[in-house]
Design a protein around this motif. Structure first.
Motif, PDB file in Angstrom:
ATOM      1  N   LEU A  87      46.830  36.531  40.196  1.00  0.00           N
ATOM      2  CA  LEU A  87      46.803  35.515  39.315  1.00  0.00           C
ATOM      3  C   LEU A  87      45.353  35.615  38.542  1.00  0.00           C
ATOM      4  CD1 LEU A  87      47.930  32.942  37.732  1.00  0.00           C
ATOM      5  CD2 LEU A  87      46.934  31.715  39.373  1.00  0.00           C
ATOM      6  N   ALA A  88      44.380  35.667  39.402  1.00  0.00           N
ATOM      7  CA  ALA A  88      42.897  35.639  38.961  1.00  0.00           C
ATOM      8  C   ALA A  88      42.814  37.191  37.969  1.00  0.00           C
ATOM      9  CB  ALA A  88      41.983  35.799  40.171  1.00  0.00           C
ATOM     10  N   LEU A  89      43.439  38.245  38.398  1.00  0.00           N
ATOM     11  CA  LEU A  89      43.292  39.477  37.758  1.00  0.00           C
ATOM     12  C   LEU A  89      43.942  39.183  36.504  1.00  0.00           C
ATOM     13  CD1 LEU A  89      42.654  42.336  37.761  1.00  0.00           C
ATOM     14  CD2 LEU A  89      45.086  42.962  38.607  1.00  0.00           C
ATOM     15  N   GLY A  90      45.105  38.499  36.358  1.00  0.00           N
ATOM     16  CA  GLY A  90      45.799  38.343  35.130  1.00  0.00           C
ATOM     17  C   GLY A  90      45.035  37.479  34.159  1.00  0.00           C
ATOM     18  N   ILE A  91      44.323  36.522  34.817  1.00  0.00           N
ATOM     19  CA  ILE A  91      43.448  35.636  33.941  1.00  0.00           C
ATOM     20  C   ILE A  91      42.247  36.576  33.296  1.00  0.00           C
ATOM     21  CG2 ILE A  91      42.052  33.632  33.746  1.00  0.00           C
ATOM     22  CD1 ILE A  91      43.691  32.239  35.801  1.00  0.00           C
ATOM     23  N   LEU A  92      41.571  37.167  34.118  1.00  0.00           N
ATOM     24  CA  LEU A  92      40.404  38.200  33.723  1.00  0.00           C
ATOM     25  C   LEU A  92      41.029  39.105  32.779  1.00  0.00           C
ATOM     26  CD1 LEU A  92      38.571  38.461  37.220  1.00  0.00           C
ATOM     27  CD2 LEU A  92      38.035  36.896  35.233  1.00  0.00           C
ATOM     28  N   SER A  93      42.189  39.571  32.959  1.00  0.00           N
ATOM     29  CA  SER A  93      42.513  40.743  31.960  1.00  0.00           C
ATOM     30  C   SER A  93      42.868  40.065  30.778  1.00  0.00           C
ATOM     31  CB  SER A  93      43.865  41.344  32.581  1.00  0.00           C
ATOM     32  OG  SER A  93      43.769  41.865  33.735  1.00  0.00           O
ATOM     33  N   GLY A  94      43.305  38.766  30.496  1.00  0.00           N
ATOM     34  CA  GLY A  94      43.749  38.017  29.382  1.00  0.00           C
ATOM     35  C   GLY A  94      42.442  37.633  28.868  1.00  0.00           C
ATOM     36  N   ARG A  95      41.569  37.441  29.464  1.00  0.00           N
ATOM     37  CA  ARG A  95      40.120  37.222  28.847  1.00  0.00           C
ATOM     38  C   ARG A  95      39.660  38.374  28.351  1.00  0.00           C
ATOM     39  NH1 ARG A  95      37.055  33.160  26.697  1.00  0.00           N
ATOM     40  NH2 ARG A  95      35.047  33.596  26.915  1.00  0.00           N
ATOM     41  N   TYR A  96      39.650  39.592  29.102  1.00  0.00           N
ATOM     42  CA  TYR A  96      39.132  40.837  28.662  1.00  0.00           C
ATOM     43  C   TYR A  96      39.900  41.115  27.166  1.00  0.00           C
ATOM     44  CZ  TYR A  96      38.171  45.746  28.310  1.00  0.00           C
ATOM     45  OH  TYR A  96      37.731  47.014  27.635  1.00  0.00           O
ATOM     46  N   LEU A  97      41.155  40.785  27.199  1.00  0.00           N
ATOM     47  CA  LEU A  97      42.249  41.552  26.108  1.00  0.00           C
ATOM     48  C   LEU A  97      41.819  40.588  25.056  1.00  0.00           C
ATOM     49  CD1 LEU A  97      45.487  42.337  27.737  1.00  0.00           C
ATOM     50  CD2 LEU A  97      43.702  44.034  26.780  1.00  0.00           C
ATOM     51  N   SER A  98      41.626  39.241  25.303  1.00  0.00           N
ATOM     52  CA  SER A  98      41.237  38.350  24.299  1.00  0.00           C
ATOM     53  C   SER A  98      39.860  38.701  23.651  1.00  0.00           C
ATOM     54  CB  SER A  98      41.093  36.874  24.804  1.00  0.00           C
ATOM     55  OG  SER A  98      40.892  35.848  23.694  1.00  0.00           O
ATOM     56  N   THR A  99      38.899  38.859  24.513  1.00  0.00           N
ATOM     57  CA  THR A  99      37.626  39.316  23.961  1.00  0.00           C
ATOM     58  C   THR A  99      37.566  40.595  22.890  1.00  0.00           C
ATOM     59  OG1 THR A  99      36.555  38.264  25.445  1.00  0.00           O
ATOM     60  CG2 THR A  99      35.245  39.662  24.464  1.00  0.00           C
ATOM     61  N   GLN A 100      38.118  41.501  23.517  1.00  0.00           N
ATOM     62  CA  GLN A 100      38.154  42.940  22.916  1.00  0.00           C
ATOM     63  C   GLN A 100      39.267  43.162  21.788  1.00  0.00           C
ATOM     64  OE1 GLN A 100      36.260  45.474  23.669  1.00  0.00           O
ATOM     65  NE2 GLN A 100      35.235  44.039  25.160  1.00  0.00           N
ATOM     66  N   LEU A 101      40.454  42.719  22.001  1.00  0.00           N
ATOM     67  CA  LEU A 101      41.573  42.871  20.840  1.00  0.00           C
ATOM     68  C   LEU A 101      41.548  41.828  19.980  1.00  0.00           C
ATOM     69  CD1 LEU A 101      44.764  43.751  23.110  1.00  0.00           C
ATOM     70  CD2 LEU A 101      42.968  45.174  21.930  1.00  0.00           C
ATOM     71  N   LEU A 102      41.089  40.299  20.382  1.00  0.00           N
ATOM     72  CA  LEU A 102      41.161  39.454  19.263  1.00  0.00           C
ATOM     73  C   LEU A 102      40.042  39.850  18.665  1.00  0.00           C
ATOM     74  CD1 LEU A 102      42.548  36.520  21.145  1.00  0.00           C
ATOM     75  CD2 LEU A 102      43.719  37.794  19.436  1.00  0.00           C
ATOM     76  N   GLY A 103      38.845  40.147  19.279  1.00  0.00           N
ATOM     77  CA  GLY A 103      37.718  40.513  18.132  1.00  0.00           C
ATOM     78  C   GLY A 103      37.694  41.667  17.245  1.00  0.00           C
ATOM     79  N   ARG A 104      38.580  42.541  17.457  1.00  0.00           N
ATOM     80  CA  ARG A 104      39.049  43.732  16.516  1.00  0.00           C
ATOM     81  C   ARG A 104      39.819  43.143  15.473  1.00  0.00           C
ATOM     82  NH1 ARG A 104      38.421  48.804  19.084  1.00  0.00           N
ATOM     83  NH2 ARG A 104      38.555  49.595  16.860  1.00  0.00           N
TER      84      ARG A 104
END
Length: 461
Positions: free
Chosen positions: A178-195
């Protein structure tokens, strides 16, 4: 604030946060990915549990069932003394199973007494045994015999410890997932949503009127950079089209203003002097020529638009390029003779294509007309047919490299004053006819002069 009220407010905040994140594709994808990963981990742990602890438990169950059947058979076939003797030997040989036999006199085996609340086999009951050093849990059942009761059980303490450790490991693995999923979502949110935000910001700037804005392309060359490059190319084409439309609008406005202004002055002059000097035929003819100039410009623009949009209704037929070229030469020859130009036709044998004969004639005539128009008096013009099109060469002034692309735009003229006759639609119309036939138009230097290469089809039929 009471504790239940605090929980309700906290739950409401969590629900609002989830609703906000639910609008994002990245977070929806992360939740789905995390749910699938947690499900996979849970299935793996369930399988491992069945293959390890579950297998040990089933092994104990099988041993209990086997010993129960064996002791029942011995009790039926032996006397009481013989049965007690073999039972004592059995209890000394078995270490992982608890055996106890109780008759009317005493209790034999591993226990000093048998609990009274145990169920009959095959049902099993957990019970507590007070040994010398500790209390331990056992799981077993009672098998009624002819002269007493038989207790068969196994130590559940070790299995219980294994279960606890296994469950702890499973819960820890699920929490880490669950923590890995949340961190992955945070990373994807920062990277992909930033683009994506960068693309949206650029779109807003362009929407506000800045057509020169472009999407930033990073050095990673990933899918977003590929998308950004395609969007930037599209924006370049749109900006060029916008500038072309602006240029065409300015050119049309200039031509119409000049022609209509001249026509208005003539009409106004004749209106004031109509009583003294009536309008003669020559004056009417001049005004008709001005109107014809306007109508011809619009007709050429409409024809060019239909060709560029592939809306011209045309049925392709077998066309002999050499025959069309000869007809064009016959029509253009008087213009060349008027300027004392040498006009030659070089024919390539077997020049047949599938196309629109009228449009091909128009392209050839416009190309030769431009060559005659801009070539000096006494110049030389060559008209060459090819298997897939034609070439026109002249020794006139030519066109500079920086203007070769611009002369293919509508209403562009090399002469900025726009006083010479013409509409600036010659080359654009030729280009549109070539593209209509899946071909192309190329302008090359003739040193001196210009070469116009027109390809009407990519392959011969």
């Amino acid at each position: 604030m009471t504790f239940p009220r605090f929980l309700k407010q906290y739950a409401a905040l969590v629900i609002d946060w989830l609703k906000t994140r639910r609008a994002s594709f990245v977070w929806r994808f992360t939740l789905l990915y995390t749910a699938l990963l947690i499900t996979l981990i849970a299935v793996v742990f369930f399988v491992l549990y069945q293959l390890s602890i579950g297998e040990i438990s089933r092994s104990y169950q099988q041993q209990i069932q086997l010993i129960t059947q064996q002791q029942r058979l011995f009790n039926e076939q032996m006397s009481e003394e013989e049965y007690l003797a073999q039972f004592s030997d059995q209890t000394q040989q078995i270490n992982n199973i608890i055996l106890a036999y109780q008759n009317a006199e005493t209790t034999y085996g591993h226990l000093t007494s048998i609990p009274n609340n145990l169920l009959a086999c095959p049902a099993q009951t957990a019970f507590l045994v007070d040994s010398i050093s500790e209390l331990r849990f056992y799981i077993g059942c009672i098998e009624p015999l002819a002269n007493g009761r038989l207790l068969i059980a196994f130590d559940d303490e070790n299995l219980y410890f294994l279960r606890v450790q296994f469950l702890r490991a499973g819960v820890l693995a699920l929490l880490l997932t669950l923590a890995l999923g949340i961190l992955s979502g945070r990373y994807l949110s920062t990277q992909l949503l930033g683009r994506i935000k960068g693309i949206n910001d650029t779109a807003k700037v362009i929407q506000s009127g800045d057509l020169a804005a472009r999407i930033h392309i990073s050095h990673r060359n990933d899918e977003f950079d590929l998308l950004a490059s395609y969007i930037n190319r599209m924006l370049n084409q749109l900006e060029d089209s916008f500038h072309a439309v602006s240029g065409v609008t300015d050119s049309i406005a200039h031509d119409l203003r000049t022609t209509l202004g001249r026509l208005r002055l003539r009409l106004e002059s004749h209106l004031h002097s109509i009583n003294d000097t009536p309008i003669n035929e020559e004056q009417l003819q001049e005004m008709l020529e001005d109107l014809d100039h306007i109508l011809t410009t619009f007709s050429a623009m409409l024809e060019l638009s239909r060709l560029e949009d592939k809306q011209a209704r045309s049925q392709f037929r077998h066309v002999d390029l050499n025959q069309v070229a000869e007809d064009v030469i016959d029509l253009i020859q008087p213009l060349a003779q008027e300027k004392q130009q040498t006009l030659s036709l070089i024919i390539t044998p077997q020049s047949f294509i599938q196309g629109d004969k009228t449009l091909i004639f128009r392209a050839m005539f416009n190309t030769l007309e431009n060559a005659c128009k801009y070539t000096d008096i006494g110049g030389t013009i060559e008209f060459i047919t090819t298997p897939t099109g034609f070439i026109v060469k002249d020794n006139g002034p030519g066109i500079a490299d920086e203007f070769k692309d611009k002369v293919l735009q509508r209403l562009f003229r090399l002469e900025s004053s726009r006083t010479s006759p013409g509409y600036g639609l010659g080359f654009p119309l030729i280009k549109a006819i070539a593209q209509f036939h899946k071909g192309k138009l190329e302008l090359q230097d003739n040193q001196p002069g210009l070469q116009v290469h027109v390809t009407l089809c990519a392959h011969r039929p």
